[in-house]
Design a protein around this motif. Structure first.
Motif, PDB file in Angstrom:
ATOM      1  N   PRO A   3      -2.879  19.748   1.116  1.00 34.14           N
ATOM      2  CA  PRO A   3      -2.293  18.402   1.186  1.00 34.14           C
ATOM      3  C   PRO A   3      -3.336  17.359   1.583  1.00 34.14           C
ATOM      4  CG  PRO A   3      -1.667  19.692   3.111  1.00 34.14           C
ATOM      5  CD  PRO A   3      -2.443  20.606   2.210  1.00 34.14           C
ATOM      6  N   LEU A   4      -3.413  16.283   0.800  1.00 35.39           N
ATOM      7  CA  LEU A   4      -4.394  15.231   1.080  1.00 35.39           C
ATOM      8  C   LEU A   4      -3.679  13.885   1.262  1.00 35.39           C
ATOM      9  CD1 LEU A   4      -7.045  16.197  -1.620  1.00 35.39           C
ATOM     10  CD2 LEU A   4      -7.204  16.624   0.828  1.00 35.39           C
ATOM     11  N   PRO A   5      -3.768  13.292   2.456  1.00 35.45           N
ATOM     12  CA  PRO A   5      -3.184  11.971   2.643  1.00 35.45           C
ATOM     13  C   PRO A   5      -3.945  10.938   1.817  1.00 35.45           C
ATOM     14  CG  PRO A   5      -3.684  13.030   4.746  1.00 35.45           C
ATOM     15  CD  PRO A   5      -4.358  13.818   3.677  1.00 35.45           C
ATOM     16  N   CYS A   6      -3.216  10.139   1.052  1.00 41.39           N
ATOM     17  CA  CYS A   6      -3.851   9.135   0.182  1.00 41.39           C
ATOM     18  C   CYS A   6      -3.319   7.747   0.495  1.00 41.39           C
ATOM     19  CB  CYS A   6      -3.554   9.446  -1.284  1.00 41.39           C
ATOM     20  SG  CYS A   6      -4.210  11.034  -1.777  1.00 41.39           S
ATOM     21  N   ARG A   7      -4.186   6.775   0.327  1.00 42.98           N
ATOM     22  CA  ARG A   7      -3.803   5.362   0.462  1.00 42.98           C
ATOM     23  C   ARG A   7      -4.110   4.711  -0.878  1.00 42.98           C
ATOM     24  NH1 ARG A   7      -2.078   7.791   3.839  1.00 42.98           N
ATOM     25  NH2 ARG A   7      -2.381   7.727   6.087  1.00 42.98           N
ATOM     26  N   VAL A   8      -3.083   4.115  -1.493  1.00 45.58           N
ATOM     27  CA  VAL A   8      -3.257   3.498  -2.806  1.00 45.58           C
ATOM     28  C   VAL A   8      -2.931   2.017  -2.686  1.00 45.58           C
ATOM     29  CG1 VAL A   8      -2.629   3.592  -5.251  1.00 45.58           C
ATOM     30  CG2 VAL A   8      -2.470   5.667  -3.861  1.00 45.58           C
TER      31      VAL A   8
ATOM     32  N   LYS B 107       0.845  -1.192   0.000  1.00 48.87           N
ATOM     33  CA  LYS B 107       0.000   0.000   0.000  1.00 48.87           C
ATOM     34  C   LYS B 107       0.881   1.243   0.000  1.00 48.87           C
ATOM     35  CE  LYS B 107      -4.303  -0.091   1.970  1.00 48.87           C
ATOM     36  NZ  LYS B 107      -5.261  -0.067   3.070  1.00 48.87           N
ATOM     37  N   LEU B 108       0.555   2.190  -0.862  1.00 48.90           N
ATOM     38  CA  LEU B 108       1.304   3.430  -0.932  1.00 48.90           C
ATOM     39  C   LEU B 108       0.602   4.470  -0.068  1.00 48.90           C
ATOM     40  CD1 LEU B 108       3.446   5.357  -2.210  1.00 48.90           C
ATOM     41  CD2 LEU B 108       1.881   5.658  -4.123  1.00 48.90           C
ATOM     42  N   ARG B 109       1.358   5.047   0.861  1.00 47.88           N
ATOM     43  CA  ARG B 109       0.819   6.124   1.712  1.00 47.88           C
ATOM     44  C   ARG B 109       1.551   7.384   1.325  1.00 47.88           C
ATOM     45  NH1 ARG B 109      -0.737   4.850   7.166  1.00 47.88           N
ATOM     46  NH2 ARG B 109      -1.565   2.750   7.266  1.00 47.88           N
ATOM     47  N   VAL B 110       0.817   8.359   0.820  1.00 45.15           N
ATOM     48  CA  VAL B 110       1.466   9.565   0.322  1.00 45.15           C
ATOM     49  C   VAL B 110       0.539  10.769   0.457  1.00 45.15           C
ATOM     50  CG1 VAL B 110       0.721   9.121  -2.061  1.00 45.15           C
ATOM     51  CG2 VAL B 110       2.773  10.459  -1.675  1.00 45.15           C
TER      52      VAL B 110
ATOM     53  N   ILE C  46      -8.865   8.738  -0.557  1.00 49.14           N
ATOM     54  CA  ILE C  46      -8.364  10.079  -0.240  1.00 49.14           C
ATOM     55  C   ILE C  46      -8.945  10.505   1.111  1.00 49.14           C
ATOM     56  CG2 ILE C  46      -8.235  12.484  -0.994  1.00 49.14           C
ATOM     57  CD1 ILE C  46      -8.743  11.403  -3.896  1.00 49.14           C
ATOM     58  N   HIS C  47      -8.056  10.796   2.055  1.00 51.12           N
ATOM     59  CA  HIS C  47      -8.485  11.211   3.388  1.00 51.12           C
ATOM     60  C   HIS C  47      -8.598  12.733   3.459  1.00 51.12           C
ATOM     61  CE1 HIS C  47      -6.913   7.301   5.443  1.00 51.12           C
ATOM     62  NE2 HIS C  47      -7.691   7.076   4.421  1.00 51.12           N
ATOM     63  N   LYS C  48      -9.118  13.199   4.582  1.00 47.25           N
ATOM     64  CA  LYS C  48      -9.181  14.638   4.847  1.00 47.25           C
ATOM     65  C   LYS C  48      -7.744  15.149   5.055  1.00 47.25           C
ATOM     66  CE  LYS C  48     -13.765  15.064   5.396  1.00 47.25           C
ATOM     67  NZ  LYS C  48     -14.131  14.125   4.362  1.00 47.25           N
ATOM     68  N   PRO C  49      -7.511  16.457   4.867  1.00 50.47           N
ATOM     69  CA  PRO C  49      -6.161  16.989   5.100  1.00 50.47           C
ATOM     70  C   PRO C  49      -5.638  16.634   6.494  1.00 50.47           C
ATOM     71  CG  PRO C  49      -7.528  18.645   4.051  1.00 50.47           C
ATOM     72  CD  PRO C  49      -8.440  17.501   4.413  1.00 50.47           C
ATOM     73  N   PRO C  50      -4.301  16.629   6.658  1.00 46.34           N
ATOM     74  CA  PRO C  50      -3.735  16.277   7.976  1.00 46.34           C
ATOM     75  C   PRO C  50      -4.195  17.245   9.062  1.00 46.34           C
ATOM     76  CG  PRO C  50      -2.019  16.428   6.284  1.00 46.34           C
ATOM     77  CD  PRO C  50      -3.274  16.952   5.673  1.00 46.34           C
ATOM     78  N   THR C  51      -4.239  16.753  10.280  1.00 44.30           N
ATOM     79  CA  THR C  51      -4.671  17.566  11.427  1.00 44.30           C
ATOM     80  C   THR C  51      -3.861  18.849  11.521  1.00 44.30           C
ATOM     81  OG1 THR C  51      -5.261  15.536  12.574  1.00 44.30           O
ATOM     82  CG2 THR C  51      -5.022  17.500  13.934  1.00 44.30           C
ATOM     83  N   ILE C  52      -2.563  18.744  11.298  1.00 47.13           N
ATOM     84  CA  ILE C  52      -1.669  19.906  11.405  1.00 47.13           C
ATOM     85  C   ILE C  52      -2.078  21.014  10.430  1.00 47.13           C
ATOM     86  CG2 ILE C  52       0.214  19.246   9.846  1.00 47.13           C
ATOM     87  CD1 ILE C  52       1.717  19.926  12.807  1.00 47.13           C
ATOM     88  N   TYR C  53      -2.592  20.617   9.260  1.00 48.21           N
ATOM     89  CA  TYR C  53      -3.050  21.602   8.271  1.00 48.21           C
ATOM     90  C   TYR C  53      -4.223  22.389   8.859  1.00 48.21           C
ATOM     91  CZ  TYR C  53      -5.508  23.566   4.284  1.00 48.21           C
ATOM     92  OH  TYR C  53      -6.153  24.433   3.443  1.00 48.21           O
ATOM     93  N   TYR C  54      -5.205  21.674   9.427  1.00 51.53           N
ATOM     94  CA  TYR C  54      -6.373  22.340  10.017  1.00 51.53           C
ATOM     95  C   TYR C  54      -5.975  23.245  11.179  1.00 51.53           C
ATOM     96  CZ  TYR C  54      -9.612  19.382   7.361  1.00 51.53           C
ATOM     97  OH  TYR C  54     -10.314  18.768   6.356  1.00 51.53           O
ATOM     98  N   LEU C  55      -5.043  22.754  12.011  1.00 56.18           N
ATOM     99  CA  LEU C  55      -4.606  23.541  13.167  1.00 56.18           C
ATOM    100  C   LEU C  55      -3.958  24.853  12.724  1.00 56.18           C
ATOM    101  CD1 LEU C  55      -3.128  20.702  15.409  1.00 56.18           C
ATOM    102  CD2 LEU C  55      -5.098  22.125  15.973  1.00 56.18           C
ATOM    103  N   LYS C  56      -3.081  24.775  11.728  1.00 56.32           N
ATOM    104  CA  LYS C  56      -2.410  25.986  11.243  1.00 56.32           C
ATOM    105  C   LYS C  56      -3.413  26.951  10.602  1.00 56.32           C
ATOM    106  CE  LYS C  56       2.215  24.140  10.411  1.00 56.32           C
ATOM    107  NZ  LYS C  56       3.158  23.751   9.353  1.00 56.32           N
ATOM    108  N   GLN C  57      -4.371  26.393   9.849  1.00 59.22           N
ATOM    109  CA  GLN C  57      -5.404  27.232   9.221  1.00 59.22           C
ATOM    110  C   GLN C  57      -6.217  27.961  10.288  1.00 59.22           C
ATOM    111  OE1 GLN C  57      -4.364  27.330   5.816  1.00 59.22           O
ATOM    112  NE2 GLN C  57      -6.546  27.558   5.544  1.00 59.22           N
ATOM    113  N   ALA C  58      -6.639  27.206  11.315  1.00 55.51           N
ATOM    114  CA  ALA C  58      -7.459  27.789  12.382  1.00 55.51           C
ATOM    115  C   ALA C  58      -6.674  28.846  13.159  1.00 55.51           C
ATOM    116  CB  ALA C  58      -7.951  26.691  13.322  1.00 55.51           C
ATOM    117  N   ALA C  59      -5.367  28.598  13.339  1.00 55.62           N
ATOM    118  CA  ALA C  59      -4.537  29.549  14.092  1.00 55.62           C
ATOM    119  C   ALA C  59      -4.077  30.710  13.225  1.00 55.62           C
ATOM    120  CB  ALA C  59      -3.324  28.817  14.671  1.00 55.62           C
TER     121      ALA C  59
END
Length: 199
Positions: A73-78, A27-30, A90-103
């Protein structure tokens, strides 16, 4: 001598066969930016190693993420199948992305103990609700998800507070931007001096 060479050739051929049978169906995680999948490395080479049609994959991904803001950035599992087809999740963007956006920040903490930004409890709950939709978090409840996010926020220097004074926080962000610029300039100077030393 020729017998030994013959045996070595035979062993070499057997080794080659073993090498050719390596299974790239892992499985490719990217993380891929929304709408910006391209054949360029590193993605192109990762897909190529798994015998995935790169052009088809990029087109497929870009179509699926066409409704999302470009570059997120979207974490993907292939998961690659034996017939070279694949399952793309295709997953939701990483938590860190949301945190930085909110801050409202681009960069997490620069040094230990630094406050890089702040978010409210409301932000925390909203991010937790979004992240609960990701398949890996399916078994977590809202409280567990919030605890996970609190940990991630702490590592990147984001403080969670009850409420934020908008004017005060705007000033904080301006001051921090100056700090980040100074930090980047120092990094650049350090790089340049290192280059000068090696020449």
């Amino acid at each position: 001598m020729s017998k030994v060479l013959g045996k070595m050739k035979k062993i070499g051929k057997m080794g080659k066969k073993v090498v050719e049978k390596v299974d790239h169906s892992s499985k490719l995680r990217v993380n891929i930016p929304a709408g910006l999948a391209s054949a360029a490395p590193p993605l192109g080479s990762q897909l190529g190693q798994r015998n995935i049609n790169i052009e088809k994959f990029c087109k497929d991904f870009n179509n699926k993420t066409g409704n999302i803001k470009e570059g997120i950035p979207l974490p993907c599992r292939v998961k690659v199948k034996s017939d070279r087809s694949y399952d793309l999740v295709i997953h939701k963007p990483p938590t860190i992305y949301y945190l930085k956006q909110a801050a409202g920040i681009q960069k997490g903490r620069i040094k230990k103990g630094e406050v890089a930004g702040k978010i409210t409890l409301k932000h925390l709950y909203e991010i937790a609700k979004i992240k609960l939709e990701d398949p890996p978090n399916a078994l977590l409840n809202l409280e567990q998800m919030c605890q996970m996010i609190v940990g991630i926020a702490r590592t990147c220097g984001i403080e969670i507070v009850r409420e934020i004074d908008p004017e005060e926080y705007n000033q904080f962000l301006k001051d921090r931007e100056v700090e980040v610029l100074r930090y980047r300039e120092q990094l650049q100077l350090a790089k340049e001096s290192k280059v000068l030393r090696t020449n």
